[in-house]
Design an enzyme around this catalytic site. Structure first.
Site, PDB file in Angstrom:
ATOM      1  CG  ASP A   1      11.759 -14.179  -6.905  1.00 10.16           C
ATOM      2  OD1 ASP A   1      10.722 -13.880  -7.525  1.00 10.16           O
ATOM      3  OD2 ASP A   1      12.520 -15.108  -7.269  1.00 10.16           O
TER       4      ASP A   1
ATOM      5  CG  HIS B   1       3.276 -13.324  -8.182  1.00 12.21           C
ATOM      6  ND1 HIS B   1       2.631 -14.270  -8.960  1.00 12.21           N
ATOM      7  CD2 HIS B   1       4.456 -13.068  -8.807  1.00 12.21           C
ATOM      8  CE1 HIS B   1       3.386 -14.578  -9.995  1.00 12.21           C
ATOM      9  NE2 HIS B   1       4.505 -13.857  -9.933  1.00 12.21           N
TER      10      HIS B   1
HETATM   11  P1  AMP Z   1       6.293 -14.805 -12.349  1.00 16.66           P
HETATM   12  O1  AMP Z   1       7.306 -15.303 -13.333  1.00 16.66           O
HETATM   13  O2  AMP Z   1       5.958 -13.366 -12.522  1.00 16.66           O
HETATM   14  O3  AMP Z   1       5.112 -15.728 -12.263  1.00 16.66           O
HETATM   15  O4  AMP Z   1       7.075 -14.862 -10.957  1.00 16.66           O
HETATM   16  C1  AMP Z   1       7.229 -16.038 -10.219  1.00 16.66           C
HETATM   17  C2  AMP Z   1       8.347 -15.786  -9.284  1.00 16.66           C
HETATM   18  O5  AMP Z   1       8.258 -16.696  -8.224  1.00 16.66           O
HETATM   19  C3  AMP Z   1       9.703 -15.947  -9.878  1.00 16.66           C
HETATM   20  O6  AMP Z   1      10.445 -14.742  -9.781  1.00 16.66           O
HETATM   21  C4  AMP Z   1      10.328 -17.061  -9.085  1.00 16.66           C
HETATM   22  O7  AMP Z   1      11.696 -16.856  -8.851  1.00 16.66           O
HETATM   23  C5  AMP Z   1       9.545 -17.014  -7.815  1.00 16.66           C
HETATM   24  N1  AMP Z   1       9.493 -18.282  -7.103  1.00 16.66           N
HETATM   25  C6  AMP Z   1       9.209 -19.500  -7.603  1.00 16.66           C
HETATM   26  N2  AMP Z   1       9.237 -20.429  -6.616  1.00 16.66           N
HETATM   27  C7  AMP Z   1       9.540 -19.780  -5.468  1.00 16.66           C
HETATM   28  C8  AMP Z   1       9.715 -20.184  -4.105  1.00 16.66           C
HETATM   29  N3  AMP Z   1       9.576 -21.483  -3.736  1.00 16.66           N
HETATM   30  N4  AMP Z   1      10.043 -19.236  -3.220  1.00 16.66           N
HETATM   31  C9  AMP Z   1      10.171 -17.961  -3.571  1.00 16.66           C
HETATM   32  N5  AMP Z   1      10.021 -17.510  -4.848  1.00 16.66           N
HETATM   33  C10 AMP Z   1       9.703 -18.415  -5.767  1.00 16.66           C
END
Ligand code: AMP
Length: 352
Positions: free
Chosen positions: A30, A100
């Site tokens: 993440d 996810h």
């Molecule tokens: P959710 O809020 O459950 O939809 O989780 C989305 C997650 O994706 C969050 O914890 C973000 O920090 C993570 N995220 C967003 N963009 C990226 C990225 N480019 N690379 C890795 N993690 C990401």
């Protein structure tokens, strides 16, 4: 439909820290970790939310859990434990609409009790400890708010910051303007040194002084109210005409106080508590407790004459109570106001 960020990571359009990948699933770190270990286990098939999981996805969803367990072992957190979280839609805190699962671990995450559920789903790394700290902080802030509110409404309010009072000592000149041209025995030398023009004290004057001072002796109050008790006009025969000095507050010594008591047109205020006043006070004093003076302003304004010197005393020392009263009078244009800094303590020791 616009591609999600995870789709773009899967197609390598956007870089990511990939920890595992096969034909169906990709695992990345993440970008904003909420725990020491924070991985995202993402199926490559486009499934926007948990609500969109279909019959044919069941095996894939099961595989997410198997890979999660493998990743936990790989990162050495399997035995200690970890958490899997899948957020769904707005209230679930979902921000990327491509299914996810968060794998969180590497520190104690706390129990999923009622107060930690919110934090666990939206900010998964918040442990029970931080939740408790948050709750205590809220409680303390509310308590402080209530205390401030209560204090503000309380007439006996505690001053948050010790007020800085004007602490200027009176000179003999300041006193001479309001008293007849006599000096008490103890001030004679001082006066002569400061003011050569002052007449030397005569025996007669000295006797007059002693007599006049004796009228202002300590007394025990019986049943007098503050206003009734104030005699305020017992100047010796030839007190000079009163010249107002609005806003002027000066601190005075015992000798100056005695001179003003005996020789000026004055109004005497005892700024100590009603209890102390009842136990004893300087004859002729009115009682306005400095700690509650704000609530007695109308009373003050109707009783304190404007054509007299105002004399105030309290216990002595810092004279905060006297200064509180003086400050109010000053705001309403009274002056001169003289604060006897020796106060009741010195007065009683000198009058023994
Ligand atoms: P959710 O809020 O459950 O939809 O989780 C989305 C997650 O994706 C969050 O914890 C973000 O920090 C993570 N995220 C967003 N963009 C990226 C990225 N480019 N690379 C890795 N993690 C990401």
């Amino acid at each position: 439909m616009q591609q999600t960020i995870f789709q773009r990571i899967i197609t390598r359009e956007i870089p990511a820290a990939i920890e595992y990948e096969d034909e169906e699933i990709i695992v990345i770190r993440d970008i904003a970790p909420s725990a020491p270990v924070h991985l995202l286990i993402i199926p490559k098939r486009v499934i926007p939310t948990i609500n969109d999981i279909a019959e044919e996805d069941v095996q894939l969803v099961g595989k997410i859990h198997c890979i999660a367990a493998n990743m936990a072992r790989k990162f050495g957190i399997a035995e200690q434990g970890y958490r899997l979280v899948t957020n769904c839609n707005d209230y679930g805190g979902q921000t990327v609409f491509h299914l996810h699962t968060h794998l969180l671990g590497g520190e104690p995450l706390g129990r999923m009790n009622s107060s930690s559920v919110t934090h666990a789903t939206t900010t998964p790394s918040r442990s029970i400890t931080s939740t408790a700290v948050f709750d205590v902080a809220v409680f303390v802030l509310v308590a402080i708010g209530l205390a401030i509110g209560f204090n503000a409404m309380n007439p006996k309010a505690i001053a948050w910051i010790k007020p800085e009072f004007e602490r200027q000592l009176a000179t003999q000149n300041d006193i001479n303007k309001y008293v007849q041209n006599t000096a008490s025995p103890t001030t004679q030398t001082q006066q002569q040194a400061q003011q050569p023009q002052v007449q030397p004290t005569t025996d007669t004057a000295r006797k007059t002084t002693t007599l006049a001072v004796n009228t202002a002796t300590a007394t025990t109050a019986q049943s007098t109210t503050a206003a009734q008790n104030a005699t305020s006009t017992q100047p010796a025969a030839a007190a000079p005409a009163f010249t107002p000095e609005p806003g002027v507050v000066r601190e005075i010594s015992y000798d100056m106080f005695v001179r003003l008591l005996e020789g000026s047109k004055h109004y005497l205020i005892d700024a100590r508590s009603a209890e102390k006043f009842a136990q004893g006070h300087i004859n002729g004093a009115a009682n306005y407790f400095g700690g509650e003076v704000q609530s007695r302003i109308p009373d003050l304004l109707s009783n304190v004459p404007r054509d007299r010197v105002v004399l105030i005393y309290c216990d002595g020392g810092e004279c905060e109570l006297s200064h509180h009263v003086a400050d109010v009078l000053k705001q309403f244009g009274y002056g001169p106001i003289f604060i006897y800094t020796g106060g009741w303590a010195e007065w009683t020791s000198k009058r023994k």
